[in-house]
Each structure stands twice: as structure tokens, then as C-alpha cells.
Design an enzyme around this catalytic site. Structure first.
Site, PDB file in Angstrom:
ATOM      1  N   HIS A 277       0.798  -1.230   0.000  1.00  0.00           N
ATOM      2  CA  HIS A 277       0.000   0.000   0.000  1.00  0.00           C
ATOM      3  C   HIS A 277       0.825   1.272   0.000  1.00  0.00           C
ATOM      4  O   HIS A 277       0.248   2.358   0.017  1.00  0.00           O
ATOM      5  CB  HIS A 277      -0.926   0.039   1.217  1.00  0.00           C
ATOM      6  CG  HIS A 277      -2.089  -0.895   1.117  1.00  0.00           C
ATOM      7  ND1 HIS A 277      -3.257  -0.543   0.469  1.00  0.00           N
ATOM      8  CD2 HIS A 277      -2.271  -2.157   1.550  1.00  0.00           C
ATOM      9  CE1 HIS A 277      -4.107  -1.552   0.544  1.00  0.00           C
ATOM     10  NE2 HIS A 277      -3.536  -2.554   1.179  1.00  0.00           N
ATOM     11  N   LYS A 465      -8.299  14.162   4.650  1.00  0.00           N
ATOM     12  CA  LYS A 465      -7.438  12.982   4.620  1.00  0.00           C
ATOM     13  C   LYS A 465      -6.467  13.155   5.775  1.00  0.00           C
ATOM     14  O   LYS A 465      -6.442  14.202   6.406  1.00  0.00           O
ATOM     15  CB  LYS A 465      -6.694  12.885   3.289  1.00  0.00           C
ATOM     16  CG  LYS A 465      -6.044  14.200   2.852  1.00  0.00           C
ATOM     17  CD  LYS A 465      -5.465  14.141   1.440  1.00  0.00           C
ATOM     18  CE  LYS A 465      -6.489  14.258   0.346  1.00  0.00           C
ATOM     19  NZ  LYS A 465      -6.715  13.035  -0.390  1.00  0.00           N
ATOM     20  N   ARG A 466      -5.672  12.133   6.058  1.00  0.00           N
ATOM     21  CA  ARG A 466      -4.666  12.316   7.106  1.00  0.00           C
ATOM     22  C   ARG A 466      -3.810  13.537   6.776  1.00  0.00           C
ATOM     23  O   ARG A 466      -3.523  13.801   5.607  1.00  0.00           O
ATOM     24  CB  ARG A 466      -3.787  11.063   7.198  1.00  0.00           C
ATOM     25  CG  ARG A 466      -4.504   9.828   7.712  1.00  0.00           C
ATOM     26  CD  ARG A 466      -5.075  10.039   9.096  1.00  0.00           C
ATOM     27  NE  ARG A 466      -4.037  10.339  10.059  1.00  0.00           N
ATOM     28  CZ  ARG A 466      -3.401   9.417  10.797  1.00  0.00           C
ATOM     29  NH1 ARG A 466      -3.727   8.148  10.690  1.00  0.00           N
ATOM     30  NH2 ARG A 466      -2.466   9.766  11.651  1.00  0.00           N
ATOM     31  N   LYS A 471       0.863  14.602   1.429  1.00  0.00           N
ATOM     32  CA  LYS A 471      -0.470  14.936   0.924  1.00  0.00           C
ATOM     33  C   LYS A 471      -0.615  16.443   0.660  1.00  0.00           C
ATOM     34  O   LYS A 471      -1.560  16.875   0.025  1.00  0.00           O
ATOM     35  CB  LYS A 471      -1.533  14.451   1.894  1.00  0.00           C
ATOM     36  CG  LYS A 471      -1.635  12.914   1.947  1.00  0.00           C
ATOM     37  CD  LYS A 471      -2.685  12.452   2.945  1.00  0.00           C
ATOM     38  CE  LYS A 471      -2.795  10.947   3.059  1.00  0.00           C
ATOM     39  NZ  LYS A 471      -3.641  10.327   2.016  1.00  0.00           N
ATOM     40  N   THR A 573      -8.368   7.008  -1.978  1.00  0.00           N
ATOM     41  CA  THR A 573      -9.739   6.526  -2.166  1.00  0.00           C
ATOM     42  C   THR A 573     -10.748   7.652  -2.012  1.00  0.00           C
ATOM     43  O   THR A 573     -11.849   7.556  -2.538  1.00  0.00           O
ATOM     44  CB  THR A 573     -10.094   5.412  -1.155  1.00  0.00           C
ATOM     45  OG1 THR A 573      -9.722   5.850   0.151  1.00  0.00           O
ATOM     46  CG2 THR A 573      -9.384   4.124  -1.497  1.00  0.00           C
ATOM     47  N   LYS A 577     -14.574   8.544  -3.760  1.00  0.00           N
ATOM     48  CA  LYS A 577     -15.816   8.872  -3.053  1.00  0.00           C
ATOM     49  C   LYS A 577     -16.361  10.207  -3.542  1.00  0.00           C
ATOM     50  O   LYS A 577     -17.577  10.391  -3.689  1.00  0.00           O
ATOM     51  CB  LYS A 577     -15.570   8.964  -1.546  1.00  0.00           C
ATOM     52  CG  LYS A 577     -15.005   7.702  -0.913  1.00  0.00           C
ATOM     53  CD  LYS A 577     -14.508   7.996   0.515  1.00  0.00           C
ATOM     54  CE  LYS A 577     -13.644   6.885   1.052  1.00  0.00           C
ATOM     55  NZ  LYS A 577     -12.924   7.270   2.290  1.00  0.00           N
TER      56      LYS A 577
END
Ligand code: PLP
Length: 766
Positions: A277, A465-466, A471, A573, A577
Site C-alpha cells: 500500500h 485525509k490524514r 499529501k 480513495t 468517493k
């Protein structure tokens, strides 16, 4: 979800309504079981949902943490962590199964005993009871009920007895009891950095040993000979955290079932498969040999043997190439390399998006790919449209059904039939009404929780998100500061009002991530209280991002921020969504974004920035010089200096480490490098949003193409290609059989193949 799966939610809601009870209010009381950290855990939950809906006998194994993922509070702009006491009022959906408890053993010494046959024996170990709690996993309108089995650590009755005569024993008993309960007491709040602590390794072993023992006991009860294990059971390891399943299955087969090494190894490899992952180097698990050996002495002997044999094979293939052998070894430099172990001991290794798999094959795991070319495959992630669309957005679900018919629920690729209507103004306006309803609902939630009032005509722009360097919430934040500067310099500037929303938790020890939250809350304080800005810009940090908050956000978001440094996000992901709910992505060419762009078409997504190849090439050259950007781009210079000049309503020293990371530590996530293209992409978003017809057409096209990103598609791929799983009931094709166009054009061919297998050939099962 249970009511939705049974198809009786509306009936129950109506019945409760007659009694004066609001079902929604009851649902709000239920806590999310916070047993995962973020994307990885949520993905597992989506897949369990898909497997049950697809009538596949797929079960989950996990730990029943007493305290789940911490609850986040924001106090004076900073994150505080509150224990998530999710069991305080009980969890009514679990069933304790003491009859299926097993014993897990830690520490001790290994001896060889000769009793007709040579066998290893573990002595003087610490025994812990693993008691399963089973949670039923129902499938949408399906007859299948699978199980999520959560293991809880309890003291073993045989371990110590506390007697009145011996006080010492009593103290020992208490100490032992505390030790045991610690194993499943808290979830480690981070999986993007390797946590090299003994307790974590204990958790890994507790999960894998208990789960494997449970699985083999089940096989025994069904009278299936152990030699047929891979014909009946497929065990999938989700990232390396359960990779101890490899030596543990070997141990059970060798020591408990008396098999020889070669046979045990053949069964192990045929039974296990592994999903990688992440390629973040800091997240690749390695355990120091002394810790591993002390805690798991028998497993260490097995890992050593696996390593010896593997290195011999490597030697035969690459004689004399010590560097390569060392780079691939399971045991090297005093460490157990869990990803290597996972690849060597599985028959299948997959990445989670095409680009990610490509990077695994060609770079990060290239040595292994060359050695085992057939093991590597791609399985692009998907999410359950039942939770993220049907549950989160019933109004949109109804609109889709009105337009394409009700079958889309079972065959999500049917949403492609929205395409011919994408420019139909009446459909567009109905979509706009649904979106406005959700924006109103979200605005009410934000007003109630933060006091901030939002303009529903504004662009709702969301990054949830985290919180993590890769990110790049920081890129988003610097752009907001830049927009604010432009507005201050030119108050008459034409700008569609924008609400920037953030949500996400920072790992408690990840200080840069916590500073990023502080930066966002400082921006919010500055901008939301500036009377000259008014409704043109708002910044909101939503506390305690979790699944419930996500369900509120996805349907209400116009623009979804998916802006990682390219190559760092394996798939993502939330991007999926969001498009299901009709948001438009602004994103980098990374992970799942690339495949989303391919599906929806480049005119229905806004992409920018360095490509993965470019980023990886920079990494190979040791990075780039951020000062070049600093000198060359006044906008960058201005916002960076504002971080440390006291311009923001926070202690100016607070953001110095962020400033230093950008300028003095090489900006490892290319925030400055991607700043100019990001600003341009944001302008493009503005331009597109102003053209209402165009924008709503984009929303509809995103929804139409989202079926491909249903977890049902992903799971069908895992089931056919990796597990060779036979469905409990005939598997339905997830694209309608009559929609040849959809199947041919949109990657639904795999499911079509599945459909064909069912019709023309007996299920593959060997
Ligand atoms: C989907 C989801 C994630 C993963 O989000 P990414 O943007 O893919 O990292 C994390 N947390 C929650 C609660 C989610 O629902």
C-alpha cells in the site's frame, strides 16, 4: 448499513416516525468503530461490504482495540487527542465467542525434542488468550452474511494463580494481566511511518497467530485435510502489518501438523497473497533482529531458514552478486525486512493503482519483479458505492435511478447511461438542487460546530485525509494565503466566493503535521475575521474527521483537493468517493487520479504539477533547489515570509520549522516547485465553475464514470485473479450484460469475463 442492506430502512424510518422517533437521530448516536487509521482501514471496510454484496465468502480479521483511533479536538487552533472510548456503552453488533478462543505465545525458549521425529518445542513462554468477537457483515440485498472477527487479548487462566499465601504471585498476576490487556488496548495512530516498538510487533503477532489458528481450526472442523489448505482458503495480507502470517503459518504446519519444510512452504505460498500500500521509505517495516528474536524465538528460526533458502536461490541465479542478494534478503543488516518477507512468502503481490504497481515493478521492488515476474499484478482500489453514494447521498441515488433505472445499484457501471443526459439542463438543475441541499446541510453543521456562516453560492473546496507532508495540505494553505494577498491588494478583483474546508488527524508525534493544522487554523482566524474579505473567502478546519464527517462532506463538495507530491500517494480513495457524488477533482497526476482522469476524460478534471517520473528523477538526483523558486517567484517569497514575520495571528516561531522544511531542507514534497502550476489550476477551476452548464455537465460526467471505482469491481478482480474464489451464489456481472458499450469502453470487461465464466465454464477452483 444493516437496515439498508436488508432493504428496510425506509420502512423502519416510517414506522419510527409514526412513533415520534427520528431514525437519523438514532443513527447519529451510533459511534463509528474507529478501528483503522485512515485510508487503509477504510478500504478494508469497503471491501468487506463489497464481498458480502457480491456473495463471496470473504471474512475480515482484526484487533478489538479497547480504544480506537483517537478523537481529535481543536483547542486554540491546535490538535488535542482524546482517547476514543468507543466501547463505553457497548457495541451491540458484536458477539463474544469464548468457545473459539485460542492461545498465543510470546517469548520463551526453543528446544528440539526427538520423539520419533525431530520437533521444535517452545517453553517458558507467556501465554495470552485470544478471544474472538464476531461482527456480522451483511451484503446489500444479498443472502450472504460474512464475519469480521476482532480478537481481544485476555489473561490466560493457566498462567498464574493468585493465592493468599503468596503475595509475590499476586503482584506477578496483576503485572501479567496489565501486560496482556495492553496488547489490544490502543491502535497505533499512524501507518505511514514505521513504528519500531515491541508492543506493535506484539500486536502484529497476536493478530496473525490468533487468526491463523482460528482459520485452521475451522478447516479441521470441516474435516478438510491440511494438505488441501490452498484449495479452500485464501489468506490476504493487507500491507505488511500481518506479514508474520508467513512464518506463523509455517510454524503451525511444521510444529503442529508435522509437515516437512517443502510441503509446508508450498502450502504457505499457495495460500497467502500480499497487497503493498505504500512506497514511502519511512513506512516500510523493518524489525531489529534482537527484538524479533526475543519476542518470537521460534518464528525467528523459521524466518532465518526462509532467508537462507531464499538467498541460496538468489545465489544460484546471480552467483557472486552479493550486493543484489543483500538488497533482497529477508534478514540483512540486523533487521527483518517485512516487505521482502511478504513478497517471498506470497504467490501474489499487488499494488493499488496502475502507476503504483508500475513504480513497484520498475523501481522500488524491481529486483523482486525480475526474480518473480509472474507474482506482480495491479488491483486498482475501489470504494463501496453503497456507503458513499446510496447511504451518504440518497437524493442523488434517486436521481440516478430516475435517469438510468434502478439496476445501477447492482451494476454501478450502469451510471454510464447518464452520459447522454449530461448536458440536459433539466437533469443538471435537479443535480444542482441535490447538491445545494447537501451544501445547506453541511453549512448548518459547520455553523453549529464552529459558528462560521457559509454562503451556499460559494465554491465548496475540500481537502480531507490524514494530515501528512506528502499529501500537501501545506500547498493548499499557501495558495489560500496567496489568494488573500491578491484580494487585499485588489479588493475589486473578480473572484467566485470560495470556502476552503480541511479535515484530518495528525499522528500525535508528527509535529510538522500538527503545525500544518495550526497554520490552517491561523489562516481561518485571519481570513474569516477580516471584514474587508466578507464572504469571498472562508477557511474551515473540521474537527475529528472520520467516516461520519466524510459522509456529510462528500455530497456537499464542489472541488475535491487531491494534490499529493506525485508518486507518493499509492492510490487514494477519497478521490473516488468524491467523484461518485459529483465533485470535480483538482489534482496531481498520481495514484488513482490518473485512472480517474482516463475514465472521466481530461476535460472533466483539472490536473497540474510534476509527474511521478519527474519527482522520482529529482529524488534520484538528491532533490532540487527550492531557493530557485524563492528567488524567481515573488508570490512564493511573499507567502513564505508571511509565515515567519508575525503576519499570521499565531506565534511566528510556530511556523519556522515549516519554513525551514521548504527552504532549508530541500522541500522534499515539492510544494514550492508545484506552487505556480497549482495557482494556475485553481484559476482554471474558477473559470470552469463560472460556466454553470459546463460545470454541472462535468459533475454529471464524473458521476457517470464513477462505477468503475466501485469496490465491487476491485473485489471481482481479487477474487478471480488472486484467490480463485468460488462465489457462494452465482456472481452477477457488475455491468449490465446489455450494456456492451459500457463494458467495452470503460474497463468493465473483467466483470463481463466473470459473467462469461459463470455461463460458459465451471468456476475455476483448484
Ligand atoms: C476515505 C477515507 C480516508 C482516505 O482518504 P484519502 O484521501 O484517500 O487519503 C481517510 N479517512 C476517512 C475517514 C475516509 O473515509
Amino acid at each position: 448499513m444493516y437496515l439498508i442492506d436488508l432493504g428496510i430502512r425506509d420502512t423502519v424510518a416510517a414506522a419510527l416516525f409514526d412513533l415520534g422517533v427520528d431514525l437519523g437521530a438514532i443513527e447519529d448516536i451510533e459511534e463509528d468503530p474507529g478501528l483503522g487509521n485512515g485510508g487503509l482501514g477504510r478500504l478494508a471496510a469497503c471491501y468487506l461490504d463489497s464481498m458480502a454484496a457480491e456473495e463471496l465468502a470473504g471474512h475480515g480479521c482484526g484487533l478489538r482495540y479497547r480504544y480506537g483511533f483517537f478523537e481529535q479536538g481543536i483547542v486554540r487552533g491546535r490538535q488535542i487527542e482524546v482517547p476514543d472510548d468507543w466501547l463505553k456503552t457497548g457495541f451491540i453488533y458484536e458477539f463474544r465467542r469464548p468457545d473459539e478462543a485460542v492461545e498465543v505465545r510470546f517469548g520463551g525458549t526453543v528446544s528440539l525434542e526427538l520423539n520419533g521425529k525431530l520437533r521444535y518445542r517452545l517453553e517458558n513462554y507467556e501465554a495470552v488468550q485470544a478471544v474472538p468477537y464476531d461482527v456480522p457483515v451483511t451484503g446489500y440485498l444479498s443472502d450472504t452474511v460474512n464475519t469480521l472477527r476482532l480478537w481481544s487479548a485476555e489473561p490466560s487462566r493457566t498462567e498464574f494463580v493468585c493465592s493468599a499465601e503468596n503475595r509475590n504471585d499476586c503482584l506477578k498476576t496483576i503485572e501479567y494481566k496489565n501486560d496482556v490487556e495492553t496488547i489490544t488496548s490502543v491502535l497505533y495512530p499512524d501507518d505511514s511511518t514505521h513504528e519500531g516498538r515491541v508492543l506493535r510487533l506484539k500486536q502484529h503477532y497476536f493478530l496473525t497467530s490468533a487468526s491463523l489458528q482460528g482459520i485452521l481450526a475451522g478447516l479441521g472442523r470441516r474435516g478438510i485435510p491440511i494438505e488441501n489448505l490452498p484449495d479452500h482458503i485464501a489468506i490476504h495480507i493487507n500491507d505488511t502489518h500481518p506479514a508474520l502470517a508467513i512464518p506463523e503459518l509455517m510454524r503451525l504446519l511444521l510444529d503442529e501438523h508435522g509437515l516437512g519444510w517443502d510441503e509446508a512452504w508450498r502450502l504457505t505460498v499457495a495460500t497467502l497473497s500480499y497487497t503493498n500500500h505504500t512506497i514511502l521509505p519511512e513506512a516500510l517495516e523493518k524489525w531489529p533482529v534482537d527484538i524479533f528474536q526475543g519476542l518470537l524465538p521460534r518464528l525467528y528460526i523459521i524466518v532465518n531458514e526462509i532467508n537462507e533458502r531464499f538467498c541460496c536461490e538468489l545465489w544460484q541465479r546471480y552467483p557472486g552478486d552479493w550486493d543484489r542478494i543483500r538488497a533482497m534478503a529477508v534478514l540483512a543488516d540486523g533487521m527483518v525486512h517485512m516487505a521482502h518477507l511478504a513478497i517471498v512468502g506470497s504467490h501474489s503481490v499487488n499494488g493499488v493503482a496502475q502507476l503504483h504497481t508500475h513504480i513497484l515493478k520498475e523501481r522500488v521492488m524491481n529486483n523482486f519483479y525480475r526474480f518473480y515476474p509472474d507474482r506482480f499484478t495491479n488491483k486498482t482500489n475501489g470504494v463501496t458505492h453503497r456507503r458513499w453514494l446510496i447511504k451518504a447521498n440518497p437524493q442523488l441515488s434517486d436521481l440516478i435511478a430516475d435517469t438510468v433505472g434502478p439496476d445501477w445499484v447492482r451494476f454501478p457501471c450502469d451510471m454510464l447511461r447518464l452520459l447522454p443526459h449530461a448536458d440536459d439542463p433539466s437533469l443538471q438543475e435537479r443535480l444542482a438542487a441535490v447538491r445545494r441541499y447537501h451544501k445547506g446541510k453541511l453549512a448548518a453543521y459547520i455553523r453549529d460546530t464552529t459558528g462560521i456562516r457559509l454562503d451556499l453560492d460559494a465554491i465548496f473546496d475540500t481537502q480531507v485525509k490524514r494530515i501528512h507532508g506528502y499529501k500537501r495540505q501545506t500547498l493548499n494553505a499557501l495558495h489560500i494565503l496567496h489568494l488573500y494577498n491578491r484580494l487585499k491588494a485588489d479588493p475589486g478583483m473578480e473572484l467566485t466566493p470560495r470556502v476552503f474546508m480541511f479535515g484530518g488527524k495528525a499522528a500525535p508525534a508528527y509535529h510538522q503535521a500538527k503545525r500544518t493544522i495550526r497554520l490552517i487554523t491561523a489562516l481561518a482566524e485571519l481570513i474569516n475575521n477580516d471584514k474587508t474579505i466578507g464572504d469571498k473567502l472562508k477557511v474551515v478546519f473540521l474537527e475529528n474527521y472520520n467516516v461520519s464527517v466524510a459522509e456529510l462532506l462528500m455530497p456537499a463538495t464542489d472541488v475535491s483537493e487531491q494534490i499529493p507530491a506525485a508518486s507518493r500517494e499509492a492510490c487514494g480513495t477519497s478521490n473516488m468517493k468524491f467523484i461518485m457524488n459529483g465533485s470535480v477533482i483538482i489534482g496531481t497526476l498520481d495514484g488513482g487520479n490518473i485512472e480517474i482522469r482516463k475514465a472521466v476524460g481530461e476535460e472533466n478534471i483539472v490536473t497540474f504539477g510534476l509527474t511521478a517520473e519527474e519527482v522520482l528523477a529529482y529524488y534520484e538526483r538528491g532533490g532540487y533547489d527550492p531557493w530557485d523558486i524563492y528567488r524567481g517567484d515573488e508570490r512564493v517569497r511573499t507567502v513564505l515570509e508571511q509565515l515567519v514575520s508575525g503576519f499570521l495571528p499565531a506565534d511566528p516561531d510556530e511556523f519556522r520549522p515549516l519554513y525551514d522544511a521548504f527552504l532549508h531542507h530541500g522541500d522534499q514534497y515539492f510544494v514550492l516547485k508545484d506552487f505556480a502550476p497549482y495557482v494556475a489550476a485553481q484559476k482554471e477551476i474558477e473559470r470552469l465553475y463560472r460556466d454553470r452548464r459546463r460545470w454541472l455537465g462535468m459533475c454529471l460526467r464524473n458521476i457517470a464514470h464513477s462505477g468503475k471505482f466501485s469496490g465491487d469491481r476491485t473485489f471481482t478482480e481479487y477474487a478471480i485473479d488472486i484467490w480463485k474464489l468460488r462465489p457462494a451464489a452465482p456472481v452477477r456481472c457488475y455491468c449490465s450484460a446489455d450494456d456492451a458499450f459500457a463494458r467495452a469502453e470503460n474497463g468493465c470487461s473483467l466483470s463481463a469475463r466473470f459473467g462469461m465464466d459463470i455461463e460458459t465454464a465451471p468456476p475455476q477452483f483448484n
